[in-house]
Design an enzyme around this catalytic site. Structure first.
Site, PDB file in Angstrom:
ATOM      1  N   LYS A 119     -19.352   3.744 -35.214  1.00  0.00           N
ATOM      2  CA  LYS A 119     -19.408   4.462 -33.936  1.00  0.00           C
ATOM      3  C   LYS A 119     -20.691   5.287 -33.849  1.00  0.00           C
ATOM      4  CE  LYS A 119     -14.397   4.676 -33.286  1.00  0.00           C
ATOM      5  NZ  LYS A 119     -14.024   3.943 -34.532  1.00  0.00           N
ATOM      6  N   ILE A 128     -36.934 -22.216 -10.020  1.00  0.00           N
ATOM      7  CA  ILE A 128     -35.855 -22.884  -9.300  1.00  0.00           C
ATOM      8  C   ILE A 128     -36.410 -24.063  -8.509  1.00  0.00           C
ATOM      9  CG2 ILE A 128     -34.031 -22.614  -7.577  1.00  0.00           C
ATOM     10  CD1 ILE A 128     -33.906 -19.686  -8.200  1.00  0.00           C
ATOM     11  N   ILE A 175     -35.679 -26.196  -5.410  1.00  0.00           N
ATOM     12  CA  ILE A 175     -34.887 -26.329  -4.178  1.00  0.00           C
ATOM     13  C   ILE A 175     -35.451 -27.467  -3.331  1.00  0.00           C
ATOM     14  CG2 ILE A 175     -34.085 -25.198  -2.079  1.00  0.00           C
ATOM     15  CD1 ILE A 175     -34.199 -22.547  -3.529  1.00  0.00           C
ATOM     16  N   LYS A 187     -41.437 -28.060  -2.982  1.00  0.00           N
ATOM     17  CA  LYS A 187     -42.724 -27.918  -2.303  1.00  0.00           C
ATOM     18  C   LYS A 187     -43.695 -27.056  -3.101  1.00  0.00           C
ATOM     19  CE  LYS A 187     -44.831 -26.102   1.920  1.00  0.00           C
ATOM     20  NZ  LYS A 187     -44.593 -25.386   3.211  1.00  0.00           N
ATOM     21  N   SER A 188     -43.264 -25.854  -3.528  1.00  0.00           N
ATOM     22  CA  SER A 188     -44.205 -24.931  -4.187  1.00  0.00           C
ATOM     23  C   SER A 188     -44.673 -25.466  -5.537  1.00  0.00           C
ATOM     24  CB  SER A 188     -43.548 -23.559  -4.361  1.00  0.00           C
ATOM     25  OG  SER A 188     -42.402 -23.646  -5.199  1.00  0.00           O
TER      26      SER A 188
END
Length: 492
Positions: free
Chosen positions: A105, A416, A418, A421-422
Site C-alpha cells: 500500500k 485511421i 476511412i 484520401k489523406s
C-alpha cells in the site's frame, strides 16, 4: 533468489494447476504478537525464528491448493531488522510457481521509483499493492517493469473509511471514481484492484471493471461461520467475472488454526469452484475447458481495445469526419500520446506488422500519425521522414522533411483508414520525390472497402485493428450496448 518474471502467466498457471482462486497471506494475526515495547533483541529473534517455521509449514500444506502468496510489508517492518531478514527468508521458501504479491500500500510519491526498483528488481516479487491518492505519477514507476502488476487500493471494509470512500454521495462515490480512473493507467494485466470484504461494494466495483483482477483483502466467511455481510456466496456472486475468474480470495486464518488445515482449505477451495461453475454455466464465450472451470480465449488485441475505450477514444454522437462524411461516432486517437503505457502498446502492435515488411525508412502522415512514426523509428532503429501537409513558403520550402535518397522504399504509417484520401495523398508526395511506396500501415481500418481501393492504386494496406473487431470486443465486454454496436458496424 528465484527469478519471478510474469505475474499473470504464473497466476493463470497456478489457478489452472491447483484449480484455486485462494491466496495465502504470509502474515500472522497481529493479536498473537507479543508487545513490541517489552521484547528484547533475543526475544524478537526467537519469535522470528518460530514464525518462520510456522509460515514454512503453512506454505508446505497449501502449495497445491492456492494460486498466490501475499506478504504484508508493514508487519515485517514492525519487527525491525529481524523482520527485514525474515522477509528475505520468506521470499526464498515460496515455491517458484506461485506468484508473490507484496501488500505494501505504498503511497509516497518521492520514493516510488526507488521502491519500485527494490521490490521488482532486488526482491523480484511479482505484484504490489499501492495507495494511489497521489495519482498516476506515483503509480507510473511501478508500471515500467515488464510482467509486473499493480493492485490499486480502491476500497476497504474499515467502517471509518466510509466518510472518505462514499464522498461526495453514495450514488457517485469516490471509490468508483478511482476505479474508473485507474483503468486508464494500464491494461488488465498491469493494473488490478484491491478491495475489502464488502459484497455490495464489490458488486459495484465489478460492474465498473468487468475484466479487472480483484484482490480481496480481509477475512472471508466460511461454512458454519456466516454473517449477512461476509457470506461467501454473496462475495463470489459480487466479485467473480462473468467467466468465473478474476478474483483472488484469502485463505481464512481460522482454517490454518484447525487440526487438519489442509482438509478445511481444500473444502473451501472446492466450495468456491462450485460457485465458479454456476457463474460460467452455459457461457457461450468459453472456448477452452479445464477440469473444473473454463477460461476465456481472449482476442489478441482485447486489452488494447478496452483501454482505448476506457480513455475516451471511442465516442458516440454525430461527428463530421475529415472526408466531410457524418458518422454517428468518432474515434479520437490524439489522447494516446499522453498515456505512455497505451502508446507503448500501440507502437508495439504497429511494429509487429512492420517487422515482416521490407523498407528503408518510415514515413508518418501529418499530423495524427507523426508521434507513432517517431515511436516506431526509435523502437525499430529505422530512419524517419514525413511529407509536409503544406509546403513552406519560407526557408528551404521542402515537401519532404528528413534525409533520404531517391529510390529508397518507404513504409507509410497512418492512424485511421476511412476514405484513404489523406494517406494516398501523402504517399503520392513521397513518390513525387523519387521514393517507392508499397506498404501502408494503419491502426484502425473502417472496413469501407478502402483496402481494395488502395490495392488498385498499387499499395498494400495493413491494419492492426478492424472496426468490426473493436465493436465486437466492446460489446462482449459490456462496454457498449446493442444500439451502439450496430452504429459501429453499419456501413456509412
Amino acid at each position: 533468489m528465484t527469478d519471478r518474471t510474469n505475474f499473470f502467466d504464473k497466476l493463470l498457471a497456478a489457478v489452472e494447476s491447483n484449480q484455486s482462486l485462494l491466496y495465502l497471506a504470509l502474515d500472522p494475526d497481529p493479536e498473537t504478537l507479543p508487545p513490541q515495547v517489552s521484547m528484547t533483541g533475543e526475544e524478537t529473534q526467537i519469535f522470528v525464528t518460530d514464525l518462520l517455521s510456522k509460515l514454512k509449514c503453512a506454505i508446505d500444506q497449501t502449495a497445491d491448493l492456492i494460486c498466490a502468496c501475499k506478504i504484508t510489508l508493514g508487519f515485517y517492518q514492525s519487527l525491525g531488522i529481524p523482520g527485514w531478514a525474515l522477509l528475505q527468508e520468506i521470499l526464498t521458501i515460496i515455491p517458484p510457481h506461485l506468484p508473490v504479491i507484496l501488500d505494501a500500500k505504498h503511497c509516497d510519491l518521492n520514493t516510488s521509483a526507488v521502491f519500485a526498483k527494490i521490490v521488482f528488481q532486488d526482491w523480484r516479487v511479482d505484484a504490489i499493492t499501492l495507495s494511489p491518492y497521489a495519482g498516476f505519477d506515483q503509480v507510473a514507476p511501478f508500471l515500467l517493469y515488464a510482467g509486473k502488476t499493480v493492485f490499486v487500493l480502491c476500497a476497504t471494509a474499515n467502517p471509518s473509511a466510509e466518510a472518505v470512500q462514499e464522498y461526495p454521495t453514495p450514488n457517485n462515490p469516490f471509490y468508483l471514481q478511482l476505479v474508473r480512473l485507474s483503468q486508464t493507467w494500464g491494461t488488465p494485466e498491469k493494473v488490478g484492484l484491491e478491495v475489502g470484504v464488502l459484497p455490495d461494494m464489490l458488486a459495484r466495483i465489478r460492474k465498473e471493471a468487468p475484466e479487472r483482477l480483484i484482490l480481496v483483502e480481509g477475512d472471508i466467511a466460511v461454512e458454519n461461520d456466516l454473517t449477512e455481510e461476509n457470506d461467501l456466496a454473496q462475495l463470489l456472486a459480487a466479485g467473480l467475472s462473468k467467466n468465473g475468474e478474476d478474483l483472488l480470495l484469502p485463505v481464512p486464518p481460522s482454517l490454518l488454526a484447525e487440526k487438519e488445515p489442509r482438509r478445511e482449505i481444500e473444502k473451501l477451495r472446492d466450495s468456491i469452484n462450485k460457485q465458479r461453475l454456476r457463474a460460467i454455466e452455459g457461457s457461450p464465450t468459453c472456448e477452452l475447458w479445464l477440469p473444473d472451470v473454463c477460461f476465456l480465449q481472449q482476442e489478441p488485441h482485447r486489452d488494447l481495445i478496452l483501454q482505448l475505450y476506457d480513455i475516451g477514444c471511442v465516442v458516440f454522437g454525430d461527428h463530421v469526419q475529415a472526408s466531410g462524411a457524418v458518422f454517428p461516432y468518432y474515434i479520437d486517437l490524439r489522447k494516446i500520446i499522453s498515456i505512455p503505457q497505451i502508446f507503448h502498446q500501440i507502437v508495439s502492435a504497429y511494429a509487429d506488422i512492420l517487422k515482416d515488411l521490407k523498407f528503408d525508412r518510415i514515413a508518418g502522415i501529418p499530423y495524427g500519425s507523426l508521434p507513432t512514426a517517431t515511436g516506431l523509428a526509435l523502437r525499430m532503429e529505422r530512419p524517419m521522414i514525413f511529407p509536409r501537409k503544406e509546403v513552406k513558403t519560407y526557408g528551404a520550402g521542402k515537401l519532404i522533411e528528413g534525409h533520404f535518397q531517391a529510390g529508397e522504399t518507404i513504409v507509410v504509417v497512418d492512424d485511421i483508414l476511412i476514405s484513404g484520401k489523406s494517406v494516398m495523398e501523402g504517399a503520392a508526395k513521397l513518390k513525387s520525390a523519387g521514393l517507392n511506396v508499397e506498404d501502408i500501415v494503419v491502426l484502425i481500418d473502417h472496413e469501407q472497402g478502402v483496402k481494395d481501393k488502395m490495392q488498385a492504386n498499387g499499395y498494400r494496406a495493413h491494419s492492426v485493428l478492424a472496426l468490426s473487431e473493436i465493436a465486437q470486443t466492446l460489446y462482449q465486454a459490456n462496454r457498449i450496448d446493442t444500439e451502439q454496436f450496430h452504429l459501429l458496424t453499419a456501413e456509412h
